[in-house]
Design a protein around this motif. Sequence first.
Motif, mmCIF file in Angstrom:
data_model
loop_
_atom_site.group_PDB
_atom_site.id
_atom_site.type_symbol
_atom_site.label_atom_id
_atom_site.label_comp_id
_atom_site.label_asym_id
_atom_site.label_seq_id
_atom_site.Cartn_x
_atom_site.Cartn_y
_atom_site.Cartn_z
ATOM 1 N N PRO A 149 0.614 -1.074 0.055
ATOM 2 C CA PRO A 149 0.221 -0.133 0.125
ATOM 3 C C PRO A 149 0.843 1.279 0.041
ATOM 4 N N LEU A 150 0.245 2.219 -0.709
ATOM 5 C CA LEU A 150 1.129 3.719 -0.735
ATOM 6 C C LEU A 150 -0.166 4.587 -0.823
ATOM 7 N N LYS A 151 -0.142 5.507 0.394
ATOM 8 C CA LYS A 151 -1.240 6.558 0.601
ATOM 9 C C LYS A 151 -0.364 7.945 0.208
ATOM 10 N N ILE A 152 -1.033 8.651 -0.624
ATOM 11 C CA ILE A 152 -0.410 10.002 -1.108
ATOM 12 C C ILE A 152 -1.408 10.804 -0.759
ATOM 13 N N THR A 153 -1.374 12.284 0.156
ATOM 14 C CA THR A 153 -2.235 12.918 0.169
ATOM 15 C C THR A 153 -1.825 14.433 -0.266
ATOM 16 N N THR A 154 -2.736 15.173 -0.869
ATOM 17 C CA THR A 154 -2.193 16.648 -1.480
ATOM 18 C C THR A 154 -3.828 17.273 -1.596
ATOM 19 N N THR A 155 -3.476 18.443 -2.028
ATOM 20 C CA THR A 155 -4.736 19.293 -2.073
ATOM 21 C C THR A 155 -5.637 18.780 -3.140
ATOM 22 N N VAL A 156 -7.079 19.205 -2.906
ATOM 23 C CA VAL A 156 -8.199 18.639 -3.898
ATOM 24 C C VAL A 156 -7.958 19.245 -5.519
ATOM 25 N N ALA A 157 -7.332 20.388 -5.519
ATOM 26 C CA ALA A 157 -7.341 20.884 -6.832
ATOM 27 C C ALA A 157 -6.069 20.107 -7.635
ATOM 28 N N PHE A 158 -4.925 20.049 -6.862
ATOM 29 C CA PHE A 158 -3.628 19.350 -7.498
ATOM 30 C C PHE A 158 -3.915 18.140 -7.860
ATOM 31 N N GLY A 159 -4.409 17.492 -6.678
ATOM 32 C CA GLY A 159 -4.767 15.877 -6.989
ATOM 33 C C GLY A 159 -5.823 15.517 -7.886
ATOM 34 N N THR A 160 -6.946 16.451 -8.088
ATOM 35 C CA THR A 160 -7.797 16.016 -9.052
ATOM 36 C C THR A 160 -7.401 16.387 -10.557
ATOM 37 N N THR A 161 -6.706 17.253 -10.791
ATOM 38 C CA THR A 161 -6.345 17.822 -12.089
ATOM 39 C C THR A 161 -5.008 17.514 -12.483
ATOM 40 N N TRP A 162 -4.061 17.216 -11.686
ATOM 41 C CA TRP A 162 -2.753 17.002 -12.164
ATOM 42 C C TRP A 162 -2.081 15.519 -11.668
ATOM 43 N N PHE A 182 7.953 6.285 -6.711
ATOM 44 C CA PHE A 182 6.876 7.229 -6.728
ATOM 45 C C PHE A 182 7.647 8.621 -6.843
ATOM 46 N N ARG A 183 8.382 8.712 -6.039
ATOM 47 C CA ARG A 183 9.114 10.174 -6.404
ATOM 48 C C ARG A 183 9.732 10.246 -7.382
ATOM 49 N N ASP A 184 10.650 9.011 -7.985
ATOM 50 C CA ASP A 184 11.101 9.321 -9.450
ATOM 51 C C ASP A 184 10.278 9.611 -10.372
ATOM 52 N N PHE A 185 9.026 8.716 -10.247
ATOM 53 C CA PHE A 185 7.974 8.846 -11.524
ATOM 54 C C PHE A 185 7.652 10.488 -11.464
ATOM 55 N N LEU A 186 7.330 10.968 -10.282
ATOM 56 C CA LEU A 186 6.696 12.404 -10.361
ATOM 57 C C LEU A 186 8.039 13.319 -10.729
ATOM 58 N N VAL A 187 9.053 13.004 -10.534
ATOM 59 C CA VAL A 187 10.145 13.896 -11.168
ATOM 60 C C VAL A 187 10.179 13.921 -12.358
ATOM 61 N N ARG A 188 9.910 12.663 -12.953
ATOM 62 C CA ARG A 188 10.071 12.539 -14.320
ATOM 63 C C ARG A 188 8.603 13.221 -15.112
ATOM 64 N N LYS A 189 7.642 13.190 -14.537
ATOM 65 C CA LYS A 189 6.399 13.633 -14.960
ATOM 66 C C LYS A 189 6.305 15.215 -15.016
ATOM 67 N N VAL A 190 6.954 15.856 -13.915
ATOM 68 C CA VAL A 190 7.137 17.199 -13.780
ATOM 69 C C VAL A 190 8.036 17.623 -14.970
ATOM 70 N N GLY A 191 9.066 16.774 -15.284
ATOM 71 C CA GLY A 191 10.115 17.285 -16.421
ATOM 72 C C GLY A 191 9.519 17.166 -17.778
ATOM 73 N N GLU A 192 8.257 16.617 -17.995
ATOM 74 C CA GLU A 192 7.465 16.448 -19.023
ATOM 75 C C GLU A 192 6.452 17.391 -19.186
ATOM 76 N N THR A 193 6.132 18.292 -18.343
ATOM 77 C CA THR A 193 5.181 19.089 -18.221
ATOM 78 C C THR A 193 5.654 20.428 -19.275
ATOM 79 N N THR A 194 4.298 21.189 -19.743
ATOM 80 C CA THR A 194 4.749 22.161 -20.521
ATOM 81 C C THR A 194 4.321 23.368 -20.053
ATOM 82 N N PHE A 195 3.713 23.650 -18.860
ATOM 83 C CA PHE A 195 3.276 24.784 -18.139
ATOM 84 C C PHE A 195 4.197 25.570 -17.477
#
Length: 296
Positions: A92-105, A283-296
């Motif tokens: 199991p892996l539980k991640i918490t974040t804000t509603v906006a960031f979690g829902t849309t990103w 999970f950390r490495d995955f997120l870092v990679r996905k952030v690098g792929e974003t265009t905003f």
Amino acid sequence: MDWDKLRVFHAVAEAGSFTHAGESLNLSQSAVSRQISALEESLNVPLFHRHARGLILTEQGELLYHTARDVFAKLSMTEAMLTESREHPKGPLKITTTVAFGTTWLTPRAREFLQIYPDIQLSLLLDDTELDLGMREADIAIRMTSPRQPDLIQRHLMTIRFHVYGHVSYLKRKGVPKTIQELDNHDLIAYPADMRAPISNINWLLEAGDPPQGTRTPIMRVNNVYAIYKAVESGLGMAALPDYMVEGSRDMVRVLPELSGPKVETYFVYAEELRHSKRIAVFRDFLVRKVGETTF
């Protein structure tokens, strides 16, 4: 102190009743009640106030509950670490974040992560209040402020920028503002002024200008950034939104592109006791990679 009775006490304190605790423990209500009574007798203190509407912890019960909760949280963490393979992350892996960031990103990217790591059971806990990582309410938090607790490990994840957005349907109806002053004549959507927001200075648009303008009166206030986005998307008005939220949308238009709000630094946070967890690392490495792929 008898371990089985302590386990039953913890379940009752969490559930608030003998019946619900019995359901979670697969015990009868009478068996749970007997265990609690025996524990109270052995300690020679009452642990619960009993009344028709349920159970309330006594002062002594509160003290024991906080200790028991900490013990069970540590055991849960240890169990997860003992059963986890360093070569093949699972569990199991539980991640918490804000509603906006979690829902849309975050949520739209969960599918790719689980395709790569199918043996991880992912839970996303979306809440604009901060869950307690030390008490294992979550394993990882993605936070919009740097944590102050010394026992948490943090890594900077990304910088979030805010700009003013309106839907094409609204802009066709009301026109596109050419200057900051023209915002005074537009319908703006904002966060309630008297409520704690997930980021600081969230209503900067209401006073934007140089020099700062008088406070603009929004057409509506909503206590959730994702709901503000949906209101803008419906054509109700314009709002300051994080760029990640409108990434890829063809009908959401950035207006006054030179106008931007305060930057929000985002952090990947977890308890120090999980520093060797393979699930955390992948999970950390995955997120870092996905952030690098974003265009905003």
